[in-house]
Structure formats: structure tokens, C-alpha cells
Enzyme design. Structure first.
Site, PDB file in Angstrom:
ATOM      1  N   LYS A  87       1.172  -1.273  -0.350  1.00 59.10           N
ATOM      2  CA  LYS A  87       0.043  -0.055   0.195  1.00 59.10           C
ATOM      3  C   LYS A  87       0.960   1.672   0.480  1.00 59.10           C
ATOM      4  O   LYS A  87       1.332   1.022   0.304  1.00 59.10           O
ATOM      5  CB  LYS A  87      -0.513  -0.301   1.076  1.00 59.10           C
ATOM      6  CG  LYS A  87      -1.909  -1.315   1.238  1.00 59.10           C
ATOM      7  CD  LYS A  87      -2.858  -0.688   3.186  1.00 59.10           C
ATOM      8  CE  LYS A  87      -3.506  -1.865   2.736  1.00 59.10           C
ATOM      9  NZ  LYS A  87      -4.646  -2.369   2.246  1.00 59.10           N
ATOM     10  N   GLY A 159     -10.334  -3.413   9.310  1.00 60.33           N
ATOM     11  CA  GLY A 159     -10.170  -2.596  10.688  1.00 60.33           C
ATOM     12  C   GLY A 159     -10.852  -2.895  11.682  1.00 60.33           C
ATOM     13  O   GLY A 159     -10.679  -3.101  11.951  1.00 60.33           O
ATOM     14  N   GLY A 277      -8.194  -7.772   5.702  1.00 61.97           N
ATOM     15  CA  GLY A 277      -7.221  -7.762   5.547  1.00 61.97           C
ATOM     16  C   GLY A 277      -6.898  -8.222   7.512  1.00 61.97           C
ATOM     17  O   GLY A 277      -6.493  -9.161   7.878  1.00 61.97           O
TER      18      GLY A 277
END
Lengths: 336, 198
Positions: A87, A159, A277
Site C-alpha cells: 500500500k 480494520g 485484512g
């Protein structure tokens, strides 16, 4: 046959979009070290996203989130045979160039990191390496595709372990495509103008402060492009979407996938694949979780398989209630 | 004619569309079916293994019994094609990357493949390539493998520098590149006619 080097072409749109197409039907997993990367590869991940911290920890730590340490990314590149993604911050051309130099296979220009530019994303056509970008709506998706993104993913809310935002973004994009297929060229052109206006915001703000008139179509507003050129580019992408009935690039789900059933749900809503993630390495049993999510994506339309792979997996990541997050805590509002 | 595309992972839809166009050009009536479950390949007249990640596709076809169906179809002389990751899976021998990841191969093509032979994604390229029986073809190589050794029954169809990038062994066709990503269907047409020629 001898290679005639002049005939060899690199980084074309065909090659960049082609790379993303090879990921379809797969799971891309966030990893923070070599051990996790190997677990992901063994579980059948199609690629790994090399990170310094998973989004749940980025959230918990606070502060400015930046590109991961290139040393860490290099270690992961050396450890696995599948593609490695990383990223960079939104609009951070220098981080993106560094990742490209490192040999990363795809760059995620990601809202999970702290944005570097509030006005613009990277002009991704200028890179050889392909990019993936997040989107909450068709407008965001089309702008990123116009900038050269080879892959789109829902932003969701990274998240959190909460699927609600990813579902919302997938539904918003699907509905917009449905509307588009019922629109004539004239209406589509108006939509293109609306979508393109975001690129004129900087020029518009400055001109207003200076007491100048409105931004015109002939004004250069982003990199070397005039507003008129951007509108035309976006109009053409919209026509292509109307024709195809889907985005012209691969569209993955991301931002809150925590369980095999979450992954299956996103596939049922039309995702081409899934990014996971924090969901895997914040669970109580990462290797099993990773395998179960790979199986769930492959068999998303077979409820008995989803039930089977979900059995006794242990604790999923704890998760957060989106509605308790303040506006500043929401990552998805970054980079529109 | 019924053509199955192994659809567990990768650019499956692109092969479905390319094969449909090829059938139309050849005026062959038939259907093209992408499948993620066993039971379809065994009832088909040809099968294609698409591009994707060989590690992932290998795990899924061997755990779901699709691998056995491909082997049986090949044994029955039906055309079998693999592109990129598909080429790796068709081959008999892999390099250290294949071994390190314990990737199971089908072993239908007497060849040794090297994964990511040309490098990483930034080294991916497209080039006009001379392909035997087909002619000049715009070939797209994406983190592509290549064949480094072949057995005596294998016909080499295309090479790039020291690498073999297209090869055929009777009814089995392996390509390091992606004919399904361009609009040119000549390779798919060549593949569909393999059954006639034997």
C-alpha cells in the site's frame, strides 16, 4: 524466436488489467511478516498484501500510517512465489515509485493509510506497475479507472471486522450500474460531468478565493488534462460499463471481511474476489481461518460448504460497531 | 461440442468468451461451461485450464476431484489446453518454486516449467510471436512461466530467446501466454480442431 526488444511492450493497459484478471476468484491476504506470508500462500491465497501493521492495529495505534518498511516488503517478496502487493498513501507518488522500484506486483493506493493529497489521487497511467484502489460508489470507481487503476475494491471499513460497509458499497455500485443501463447518452454525459467535477475542486477553490470566474472545460485541472478531456474520458468509461453491465476492471470486496460467510456474501453480491485484512491474523487460528476463507470464496454458492468450513474455527476478530466510529475514525471517507 | 473451462480461480470468463467466439468462427455448434465442481469436465469434449495462480488452482482441483476428470479426458484423446498457470499444471516437472510450494501437477505434458521465468509483474510484456500452425500472434505474458526442457514426443510451437513458450503433445496444448486476453481467437480455434486431426 529472438526477442526484438523494440517490439516488447511493458505496462500496457492490457497487461495491467490482465494481471488483475488472474486474481479473480481468489483471496488476497494482508500479512505483516514472512511467517504470515507463508501461511497465506499455503492456504491458497492468490496474492499477499505486505503491510507494517494490519488495519485493526493501524486503527488502534493512531498517528500517521505510511508505506511499509521496504525491508519488510522485500523479505516477503523473497519468501513467497505468489504476487506481493503493498500500500501507498493516496496521492503519494514518491511512495508509489519506491514500491514500483522494489518490484511489488500491484500497488494499493489506499485509504487505510493517511492520505498524502486531499485533492488528487496518483495518475496511475504513468506507471508500469498496476494499481488497485478503493471505491464507495460508481463515481469513485470510475474516477479511479480513468486515472488508470487496473482493479477496484470496495472500501468497506477496514480494520473493523464488520461487513456492513463493504456490503453497502457493493450495493451502491451495483445499483448505479443498473441505473446506467437504463440511461441514454445525453443523461450519461450529465453523469460524466458530475463525476468529473471532483477534479476541478482545487482550481475552483483557488479561483473563488481570487475572485476569478468559474473553471472552464479548457482549463487544465489535473496533471496535463483539461476538465473537458476528463469529462470525455469518464463518459467513455460509463458507456463501456453500460455495455458490459459491470465495471471494465476486476472488482474485489474489501474492508470488513472477517468470516468465511462474509467472504461468500460478498461473492454472492458480485465481487470477483476478496481482500481479507485483519480478519485472518487477528483471529484465534490464522492457518485454519485462511483456508476456510479460500474454500468459502470458491464455493460461495454452496451453503453446505460454507457451513462445513465455518465449523469450530474459533474466535473471529473482535470487530467494531461502525455506528460508534466518529467521522474522523472512518477510513472510507478518505480519497473520493 | 461441449467445452469446459476449469473455473476454480483465474481468468475464467475471458476463456469462456474467447472459446464461444472461436466456436462461432468455426461454425461449430456447442456450449462453453465454466465449472467449479466435479461432474462437468468428465461430460465435456475439451477442457481449458485458465491463467491464475497455479498454487491456488492446484490445491482446489486436486481437493475437489476435478484433476482426475481432466486426466481421464486427456487419456481419452480429448483436447486439453492450459494457459500460463494452466501450462504449469499440465506439465510433468516444475522448478524449485513449484517444489517449494508443494504444487501438485497433472503431468500431461512431458515438459519442465520454470515459474515466473521472465520476472515479476513490472517485467510482464506483450510481443508479436511466431506460433507454428497459427502464425504471428500478439502474445501477452503476465508473470509468465516458460518451458525449459521437453521430452521427444512434444512438438515445440513457439520460442522466445532460450525459452519454449508454446508446446503440444498429441491432444495437450500448453501456452505460457494468454490468448484469451486479446480478441484474436486463432489459437482457441486451433485448439478446438486438435481432436479432428488426430
Amino acid at each position: 524466436m529472438k526477442i526484438n526488444l523494440e517490439k516488447l511492450k511493458f505496462g500496457t493497459e492490457l497487461i495491467k488489467r490482465g494481471f488483475a484478471k488472474m486474481q479473480k476468484g481468489g483471496v488476497i491476504m494482508d500479512v505483516t511478516n514472512v511467517e504470515q506470508a507463508i501461511i497465506a500462500e499455503e492456504a491458497g491465497a492468490v496474492a499477499v498484501m505486505a503491510l507494517h501493521k494490519v488495519p485493526a492495529d493501524i486503527r488502534a495505534t493512531g498517528g500517521v500510517a505510511r508505506m511499509a518498511d521496504p525491508k519488510k516488503i522485500q523479505e516477503i517478496i523473497d519468501a513467497v512465489t505468489i504476487p506481493v502487493m503493498a500500500k501507498c498513501r493516496i496521492g503519494h507518488i514518491a511512495e508509489a515509485r519506491a514500491l514500483e522500484a522494489l518490484g511489488v506486483d500491484m500497488i494499493d493506493e489506499s485509504e487505510v493509510l493517511t492520505p498524502a493529497d486531499v485533492f488528487f489521487h496518483i495518475d496511475k497511467r504513468k506507471f508500469v506497475v498496476p494499481f488497485v484502489c478503493g471505491a464507495r460508489s460508481l463515481g469513485e470507481a470510475v474516477r479511479r479507472i480513468w486515472e488508470g487503476a487496473a482493479m477496484i475494491r470496495t472500501k468497506g471499513e477496514a480494520g473493523t471486522g464488520n461487513i456492513v460497509e463493504a456490503v453497502k458499497h457493493m450495493r451502491l455500485i451495483n445499483r448505479a450500474i443498473f441505473e446506467l443501463q437504463r440511461m441514454d447518452e445525453e443523461k450519461i454525459y450529465i453523469t460524466a460531468e458530475n463525476y468529473a467535477y471532483r477534479y476541478a475542486e482545487l482550481a475552483s477553490k483557488v479561483r473563488e478565493e481570487m475572485g476569478l470566474g468559474e473553471v472552464s472545460r479548457n482549463d487544465v485541472v489535473f496533471e496535463e488534462y483539461t476538465l473537458g478531456e476528463i469529462i470525455t474520458g469518464i463518459y467513455e468509461i460509463l458507456l463501456e460499463i453500460r455495455e458490459l453491465g459491470r465495471l471494465p476492471v476486476v472488482n474485489f470486496a474489501a474492508g470488513g471481511v472477517a468470516t468465511p460467510a462474509d467472504a461468500a456474501l460478498m461473492m454472492q453480491l458480485g465481487a470477483d474476489g476478496v481482500f481479507v485484512g485483519s480478519g485472518i491474523f487477528k483471529s484465534s487460528n490464522p492457518p485454519e481461518y485462511a483456508k476456510a476463507i479460500v474454500e468459502a470464496v470458491q464455493h460461495y454458492d454452496e451453503p453446505e460448504v460454507i457451513a462445513e468450513v465455518s465449523k469450530g474455527l474459533g474466535e473471529a476478530m473482535k470487530g467494531l460497531d461502525i455506528f460508534k466510529l466518529s467521522e474522523e475514525e472512518r477510513l472510507q471517507t478518505r480519497g473520493v | 461440442m461441449r467445452v469446459a473451462i476449469v473455473g476454480v480461480q483465474g481468468d475464467v470468463e475471458e476463456h469462456v468468451l474467447a472459446t464461444k467466439r472461436a466456436l462461432k468462427n468455426l461454425r461449430i455448434s456447442g456450449e462453453v461451461v465454466a465449472t467449479r465442481r466435479k461432474g462437468v469436465v468428465s461430460k465435456s469434449d475439451a477442457v481449458i485450464l485458465p491463467g491464475g495462480e497455479s498454487t491456488t488452482i492446484s490445491k482446489l482441483i486436486f481437493s475437489d476431484g476435478i484433476a482426475d476428470e481432466i486426466l481421464q479426458l486427456a487419456e481419452g484423446g480429448k483436447p486439453v489446453m492450459g494457459t500460463c498457470a494452466g501450462l504449469i499444471l499440465l506439465s510433468k516437472y516444475g522448478d524449485e518454486q513449484v517444489e517449494k510450494t508443494n504444487t501438485k501437477l497433472l503431468g500431461l505434458l512431458d515438459a519442465k516449467v520454470k515459474r515466473n521465468a521472465f520476472g515479476r509483474q513490472r517485467e510482464s510484456f506483450q510481443v508479436p510471436l511466431e506460433v507454428k500452425h497459427v502464425g504471428r500472434f500478439e502474445a501477452v505474458f503476465i508473470r509468465a512461466p516458460a518451458i525449459v526442457e521437453v521430452g521427444k514426443d512434444v512438438e515445440v510451437l513457439a520460442t522466445l530467446e532460450d525459452f519454449i513458450v508454446a508446446a503440444k503433445q498429441r491432444n495437450v496444448l500448453g501456452l505460457a501466454f494468454h490468448p484469451e486476453l486479446t480478441n484474436d481467437t486463432r489459437i482457441h480455434e486451433f485448439f478446438l480442431k486438435i481432436g479432428d486431426r488426430r
